[in-house]
Design a protein around this motif. Structure first.
Motif, PDB file in Angstrom:
ATOM      1  N   GLY A 199      58.559  53.895-132.058  1.00 61.13           N
ATOM      2  CA  GLY A 199      57.393  54.408-132.761  1.00 61.13           C
ATOM      3  C   GLY A 199      57.160  55.901-132.673  1.00 61.13           C
ATOM      4  O   GLY A 199      56.163  56.384-133.176  1.00 61.13           O
ATOM      5  N   ASP A 200      58.053  56.623-132.059  1.00 60.83           N
ATOM      6  CA  ASP A 200      57.895  58.070-131.927  1.00 60.83           C
ATOM      7  C   ASP A 200      57.899  58.722-133.310  1.00 60.83           C
ATOM      8  O   ASP A 200      58.736  58.404-134.154  1.00 60.83           O
ATOM      9  N   LEU A 201      56.964  59.630-133.578  1.00 59.60           N
ATOM     10  CA  LEU A 201      56.891  60.282-134.889  1.00 59.60           C
ATOM     11  C   LEU A 201      58.122  61.144-135.180  1.00 59.60           C
ATOM     12  O   LEU A 201      58.537  61.271-136.335  1.00 59.60           O
ATOM     13  N   ASP A 202      58.712  61.735-134.137  1.00 61.90           N
ATOM     14  CA  ASP A 202      59.951  62.505-134.346  1.00 61.90           C
ATOM     15  C   ASP A 202      61.075  61.578-134.802  1.00 61.90           C
ATOM     16  O   ASP A 202      61.866  61.935-135.678  1.00 61.90           O
TER      17      ASP A 202
ATOM     18  N   GLY B 294      53.065  51.843-145.341  1.00 64.58           N
ATOM     19  CA  GLY B 294      52.204  50.727-144.954  1.00 64.58           C
ATOM     20  C   GLY B 294      51.608  50.026-146.165  1.00 64.58           C
ATOM     21  O   GLY B 294      51.506  48.796-146.197  1.00 64.58           O
ATOM     22  N   ALA B 295      51.233  50.801-147.185  1.00 67.71           N
ATOM     23  CA  ALA B 295      50.691  50.208-148.416  1.00 67.71           C
ATOM     24  C   ALA B 295      51.768  49.405-149.143  1.00 67.71           C
ATOM     25  O   ALA B 295      51.490  48.329-149.681  1.00 67.71           O
ATOM     26  N   LEU B 296      52.999  49.920-149.136  1.00 70.53           N
ATOM     27  CA  LEU B 296      54.113  49.191-149.749  1.00 70.53           C
ATOM     28  C   LEU B 296      54.358  47.873-149.005  1.00 70.53           C
ATOM     29  O   LEU B 296      54.573  46.831-149.625  1.00 70.53           O
ATOM     30  N   GLN B 297      54.286  47.933-147.705  1.00 71.91           N
ATOM     31  CA  GLN B 297      54.463  46.734-146.886  1.00 71.91           C
ATOM     32  C   GLN B 297      53.380  45.699-147.195  1.00 71.91           C
ATOM     33  O   GLN B 297      53.676  44.505-147.342  1.00 71.91           O
ATOM     34  N   LYS B 298      52.140  46.142-147.329  1.00 69.56           N
ATOM     35  CA  LYS B 298      51.052  45.211-147.674  1.00 69.56           C
ATOM     36  C   LYS B 298      51.264  44.606-149.061  1.00 69.56           C
ATOM     37  O   LYS B 298      50.996  43.430-149.263  1.00 69.56           O
ATOM     38  N   LYS B 299      51.731  45.425-149.999  1.00 69.84           N
ATOM     39  CA  LYS B 299      52.001  44.919-151.361  1.00 69.84           C
ATOM     40  C   LYS B 299      53.040  43.805-151.327  1.00 69.84           C
ATOM     41  O   LYS B 299      52.948  42.840-152.064  1.00 69.84           O
TER      42      LYS B 299
ATOM     43  N   GLU C 225      51.811  56.143-133.893  1.00 76.00           N
ATOM     44  CA  GLU C 225      53.052  55.625-133.323  1.00 76.00           C
ATOM     45  C   GLU C 225      53.215  54.140-133.645  1.00 76.00           C
ATOM     46  O   GLU C 225      54.317  53.691-133.954  1.00 76.00           O
ATOM     47  N   LEU C 226      52.126  53.391-133.598  1.00 75.28           N
ATOM     48  CA  LEU C 226      52.181  51.974-133.948  1.00 75.28           C
ATOM     49  C   LEU C 226      52.522  51.802-135.433  1.00 75.28           C
ATOM     50  O   LEU C 226      53.354  50.973-135.800  1.00 75.28           O
ATOM     51  N   LYS C 227      51.895  52.616-136.298  1.00 73.15           N
ATOM     52  CA  LYS C 227      52.200  52.564-137.731  1.00 73.15           C
ATOM     53  C   LYS C 227      53.655  52.938-137.986  1.00 73.15           C
ATOM     54  O   LYS C 227      54.311  52.322-138.830  1.00 73.15           O
ATOM     55  N   ALA C 228      54.161  53.943-137.274  1.00 72.61           N
ATOM     56  CA  ALA C 228      55.556  54.363-137.452  1.00 72.61           C
ATOM     57  C   ALA C 228      56.501  53.243-137.042  1.00 72.61           C
ATOM     58  O   ALA C 228      57.487  52.968-137.729  1.00 72.61           O
TER      59      ALA C 228
ATOM     60  N   LYS D  91      55.861  49.968-136.991  1.00 75.69           N
ATOM     61  CA  LYS D  91      55.781  48.900-137.985  1.00 75.69           C
ATOM     62  C   LYS D  91      56.493  49.282-139.278  1.00 75.69           C
ATOM     63  O   LYS D  91      57.169  48.445-139.884  1.00 75.69           O
ATOM     64  N   ALA D  92      56.359  50.535-139.708  1.00 76.12           N
ATOM     65  CA  ALA D  92      57.011  50.990-140.938  1.00 76.12           C
ATOM     66  C   ALA D  92      58.528  50.949-140.787  1.00 76.12           C
ATOM     67  O   ALA D  92      59.242  50.474-141.682  1.00 76.12           O
ATOM     68  N   LEU D  93      59.044  51.427-139.658  1.00 79.38           N
ATOM     69  CA  LEU D  93      60.498  51.419-139.447  1.00 79.38           C
ATOM     70  C   LEU D  93      61.035  49.997-139.319  1.00 79.38           C
ATOM     71  O   LEU D  93      62.133  49.703-139.793  1.00 79.38           O
ATOM     72  N   GLU D  94      60.270  49.110-138.683  1.00 72.75           N
ATOM     73  CA  GLU D  94      60.693  47.703-138.589  1.00 72.75           C
ATOM     74  C   GLU D  94      60.724  47.059-139.976  1.00 72.75           C
ATOM     75  O   GLU D  94      61.651  46.311-140.295  1.00 72.75           O
ATOM     76  N   PHE D  95      59.719  47.363-140.804  1.00 70.19           N
ATOM     77  CA  PHE D  95      59.689  46.850-142.176  1.00 70.19           C
ATOM     78  C   PHE D  95      60.902  47.341-142.968  1.00 70.19           C
ATOM     79  O   PHE D  95      61.576  46.550-143.645  1.00 70.19           O
ATOM     80  N   ILE D  96      61.202  48.624-142.854  1.00 76.71           N
ATOM     81  CA  ILE D  96      62.361  49.189-143.565  1.00 76.71           C
ATOM     82  C   ILE D  96      63.643  48.544-143.067  1.00 76.71           C
ATOM     83  O   ILE D  96      64.496  48.135-143.848  1.00 76.71           O
ATOM     84  N   SER D  97      63.780  48.433-141.745  1.00 77.00           N
ATOM     85  CA  SER D  97      64.979  47.854-141.150  1.00 77.00           C
ATOM     86  C   SER D  97      65.201  46.412-141.614  1.00 77.00           C
ATOM     87  O   SER D  97      66.321  46.031-141.973  1.00 77.00           O
ATOM     88  N   GLU D  98      64.141  45.606-141.613  1.00 73.95           N
ATOM     89  CA  GLU D  98      64.251  44.210-142.045  1.00 73.95           C
ATOM     90  C   GLU D  98      64.562  44.106-143.532  1.00 73.95           C
ATOM     91  O   GLU D  98      65.350  43.258-143.952  1.00 73.95           O
ATOM     92  N   THR D  99      63.934  44.968-144.325  1.00 74.88           N
ATOM     93  CA  THR D  99      64.087  44.884-145.778  1.00 74.88           C
ATOM     94  C   THR D  99      65.472  45.305-146.241  1.00 74.88           C
ATOM     95  O   THR D  99      66.066  44.661-147.104  1.00 74.88           O
ATOM     96  N   ILE D 100      65.996  46.383-145.657  1.00 79.32           N
ATOM     97  CA  ILE D 100      67.311  46.866-146.109  1.00 79.32           C
ATOM     98  C   ILE D 100      68.450  46.286-145.284  1.00 79.32           C
ATOM     99  O   ILE D 100      69.617  46.507-145.600  1.00 79.32           O
TER     100      ILE D 100
END
Length: 180
Positions: free
Chosen positions: A96-99, A172-177, A73-76, A78-87
């Motif tokens: 963070g809900d997986l659904d 997450g790997a894309l975010q680290k890159k 849930e924490l990874k989800a 962070k991933a959605l926040e990264f996508i939201s900020e980037t686009i």
């Protein structure tokens, strides 16, 4: 099988079986108890101790599942926040809900926009049509590979929720890159 077992000492998540002083994890001890006690193998361990060990293993497994769920849930989130900020999609639900993670990404639009934001014109605009979801996801996966992401996932891992953790790891790997 003939075996002489004097007693078992418990140390945290391991047990020492005497004689012989063999140190074994509880899971193996649990299998040992279930395997030999039903066939008349009598020890000082007894059925009560075996039941306690099985209950402890079940509780440990439940704790581990809860810990993994929180981690995903924490990874989800962070991933959605990264996508939201980037686009630049401020309306994207980043809970963070997986659904929710699945619902936000299953059509491939956010992933496609993410790849295009990081490497412009990687995915042509014609693939953003609602009827081309799987093609869009495939292009997004290929675009992530072009951006240097070694972790990958299959289309069905995302669309059919077969393996969302692989999707989380790839994003997450894309975010680290991008941080490096």
């Amino acid at each position: 099988m003939m075996c002489m077992l004097r007693h078992i000492s418990i140390h945290g998540s391991f047990a020492t079986v005497h004689p012989g002083n063999h140190v074994i994890p509880f899971g193996y001890l649990n299998r040992f108890v279930r395997r030999f006690l039903p066939f008349g193998f009598k020890t000082s361990l007894g059925k009560k101790m075996g039941d306690e060990l099985m209950a402890r293993n079940i509780q440990d497994a439940e704790n581990l599942k809860t810990m993994w769920k929180r981690d995903y849930e924490l990874k989800a989130k962070k991933a959605l926040e990264f996508i939201s900020e980037t686009i630049g999609a401020r309306s994207l639900d980043t809970s963070g809900d997986l659904d929710n993670f699945h619902n936000q990404l299953k059509d491939g639009v956010c992933l496609g926009k993410l790849v295009n934001a990081l490497k412009p014109d990687t995915i042509p605009e014609t693939y953003f049509a609602p009827t081309r979801e799987k093609e869009l996801i495939e292009l997004a996966i290929n675009g992530m590979k072009q951006l240097g992401v070694t972790e990958s996932f299959e289309i069905d891992d995302l669309v059919e929720m077969k393996n969302l953790p692989k999707c989380l790891n790839a994003i997450g790997a894309l975010q680290k890159k991008q941080k490096n």
